[in-house]
Write a protein that holds these residues in place. Structure first.
Motif, PDB file in Angstrom:
ATOM      1  N   MET A 101       0.855  -1.137  -0.036  1.00  0.00           N
ATOM      2  CA  MET A 101       0.025  -0.101   0.109  1.00  0.00           C
ATOM      3  C   MET A 101       0.933   1.342  -0.212  1.00  0.00           C
ATOM      4  O   MET A 101       1.885   1.345   0.647  1.00  0.00           O
ATOM      5  N   SER A 102       0.671   2.281  -0.853  1.00  0.00           N
ATOM      6  CA  SER A 102       1.057   3.693  -0.660  1.00  0.00           C
ATOM      7  C   SER A 102       0.526   4.221   0.378  1.00  0.00           C
ATOM      8  O   SER A 102      -0.472   3.938   1.075  1.00  0.00           O
ATOM      9  N   GLN A 103       1.187   5.413   0.827  1.00  0.00           N
ATOM     10  CA  GLN A 103       0.778   6.295   1.847  1.00  0.00           C
ATOM     11  C   GLN A 103      -0.842   6.665   1.523  1.00  0.00           C
ATOM     12  O   GLN A 103      -1.799   6.657   2.146  1.00  0.00           O
ATOM     13  N   GLU A 104      -0.826   6.957  -0.007  1.00  0.00           N
ATOM     14  CA  GLU A 104      -2.151   7.388  -0.431  1.00  0.00           C
ATOM     15  C   GLU A 104      -3.221   6.318  -0.275  1.00  0.00           C
ATOM     16  O   GLU A 104      -4.405   6.539   0.078  1.00  0.00           O
ATOM     17  N   ASP A 105      -2.808   5.167  -0.595  1.00  0.00           N
ATOM     18  CA  ASP A 105      -4.089   3.970  -0.485  1.00  0.00           C
ATOM     19  C   ASP A 105      -4.260   3.837   0.988  1.00  0.00           C
ATOM     20  O   ASP A 105      -5.695   3.684   1.270  1.00  0.00           O
ATOM     21  N   LEU A 106      -3.457   4.021   1.855  1.00  0.00           N
ATOM     22  CA  LEU A 106      -3.836   3.829   3.249  1.00  0.00           C
ATOM     23  C   LEU A 106      -4.541   4.911   3.919  1.00  0.00           C
ATOM     24  O   LEU A 106      -5.496   4.836   4.536  1.00  0.00           O
ATOM     25  N   ALA A 107      -4.365   6.227   3.283  1.00  0.00           N
ATOM     26  CA  ALA A 107      -5.002   7.351   3.759  1.00  0.00           C
ATOM     27  C   ALA A 107      -6.511   7.201   3.273  1.00  0.00           C
ATOM     28  O   ALA A 107      -7.468   7.396   3.994  1.00  0.00           O
ATOM     29  N   LYS A 108      -6.616   6.664   2.193  1.00  0.00           N
ATOM     30  CA  LYS A 108      -8.116   6.603   1.544  1.00  0.00           C
ATOM     31  C   LYS A 108      -8.662   5.577   2.198  1.00  0.00           C
ATOM     32  O   LYS A 108     -10.044   5.742   2.781  1.00  0.00           O
TER      33      LYS A 108
ATOM     34  N   VAL B  11      -8.272   9.659   5.997  1.00  0.00           N
ATOM     35  CA  VAL B  11      -7.371  10.896   6.308  1.00  0.00           C
ATOM     36  C   VAL B  11      -6.719  11.282   4.959  1.00  0.00           C
ATOM     37  O   VAL B  11      -6.711  10.628   4.141  1.00  0.00           O
ATOM     38  N   SER B  12      -5.878  12.324   4.966  1.00  0.00           N
ATOM     39  CA  SER B  12      -5.028  12.749   3.950  1.00  0.00           C
ATOM     40  C   SER B  12      -3.782  11.671   3.748  1.00  0.00           C
ATOM     41  O   SER B  12      -3.288  11.415   4.886  1.00  0.00           O
ATOM     42  N   ARG B  13      -3.076  11.977   2.763  1.00  0.00           N
ATOM     43  CA  ARG B  13      -1.756  11.146   2.733  1.00  0.00           C
ATOM     44  C   ARG B  13      -0.633  11.969   3.506  1.00  0.00           C
ATOM     45  O   ARG B  13       0.025  11.005   4.118  1.00  0.00           O
ATOM     46  N   GLN B  14      -0.765  13.396   4.005  1.00  0.00           N
ATOM     47  CA  GLN B  14       0.113  14.007   4.649  1.00  0.00           C
ATOM     48  C   GLN B  14      -0.026  13.571   5.948  1.00  0.00           C
ATOM     49  O   GLN B  14       0.960  13.433   6.947  1.00  0.00           O
ATOM     50  N   THR B  15      -1.026  13.221   6.597  1.00  0.00           N
ATOM     51  CA  THR B  15      -1.360  12.619   7.890  1.00  0.00           C
ATOM     52  C   THR B  15      -0.615  11.405   7.753  1.00  0.00           C
ATOM     53  O   THR B  15       0.324  11.074   9.026  1.00  0.00           O
ATOM     54  N   ILE B  16      -0.780  10.227   7.041  1.00  0.00           N
ATOM     55  CA  ILE B  16      -0.152   9.202   7.056  1.00  0.00           C
ATOM     56  C   ILE B  16       1.546   9.611   7.242  1.00  0.00           C
ATOM     57  O   ILE B  16       2.256   8.918   7.915  1.00  0.00           O
ATOM     58  N   SER B  17       2.009  10.175   6.357  1.00  0.00           N
ATOM     59  CA  SER B  17       3.330  10.609   6.158  1.00  0.00           C
ATOM     60  C   SER B  17       3.716  11.321   7.650  1.00  0.00           C
ATOM     61  O   SER B  17       4.931  10.887   8.059  1.00  0.00           O
ATOM     62  N   SER B  18       3.030  12.188   8.218  1.00  0.00           N
ATOM     63  CA  SER B  18       3.395  12.830   9.517  1.00  0.00           C
ATOM     64  C   SER B  18       3.264  11.660  10.440  1.00  0.00           C
ATOM     65  O   SER B  18       4.245  11.689  11.516  1.00  0.00           O
ATOM     66  N   ILE B  19       2.477  10.697  10.532  1.00  0.00           N
ATOM     67  CA  ILE B  19       2.479   9.799  11.596  1.00  0.00           C
ATOM     68  C   ILE B  19       3.893   8.839  11.442  1.00  0.00           C
ATOM     69  O   ILE B  19       4.509   8.715  12.294  1.00  0.00           O
ATOM     70  N   GLU B  20       4.233   8.433  10.126  1.00  0.00           N
ATOM     71  CA  GLU B  20       5.118   7.807   9.937  1.00  0.00           C
ATOM     72  C   GLU B  20       6.668   8.254  10.074  1.00  0.00           C
ATOM     73  O   GLU B  20       7.559   7.926  10.945  1.00  0.00           O
ATOM     74  N   LYS B  21       6.532   9.820  10.296  1.00  0.00           N
ATOM     75  CA  LYS B  21       7.987  10.521  10.414  1.00  0.00           C
ATOM     76  C   LYS B  21       7.610  10.771  12.003  1.00  0.00           C
ATOM     77  O   LYS B  21       9.070  11.448  12.621  1.00  0.00           O
TER      78      LYS B  21
END
Length: 63
Positions: A15-22, A26-36
């Motif tokens: 899954m991409s960040q976008e896939d998980l976000a959908k 939530v937004s892809r940026q939210t998933i990115s921020s959680i991972e970071k």
């Protein structure tokens, strides 16, 4: 602290960040921020992520 367990679990499910976000609404940026490690998700979001990735809270969010 970076959440490498989340990134690894997401990658294992192909899954991409976008896939998980959908999937979790939530937004892809939210998933990115959680991972970071820049964003501390709510317990409801943690549960949604765990369900999407077939993991437990312990496996993804606690040491």
């Amino acid at each position: 602290m970076k959440n490498l367990k989340l990134k690894a679990a997401r990658t294992m499910k192909d899954m991409s960040q976008e896939d998980l976000a959908k999937t979790v609404g939530v937004s892809r940026q939210t998933i990115s921020s959680i991972e970071k490690g820049d964003y501390n998700p709510t317990i409801n979001l943690c549960i949604a992520i765990c369900r999407a990735l077939d993991k437990t809270l312990d496996e993804l969010f606690w040491d």
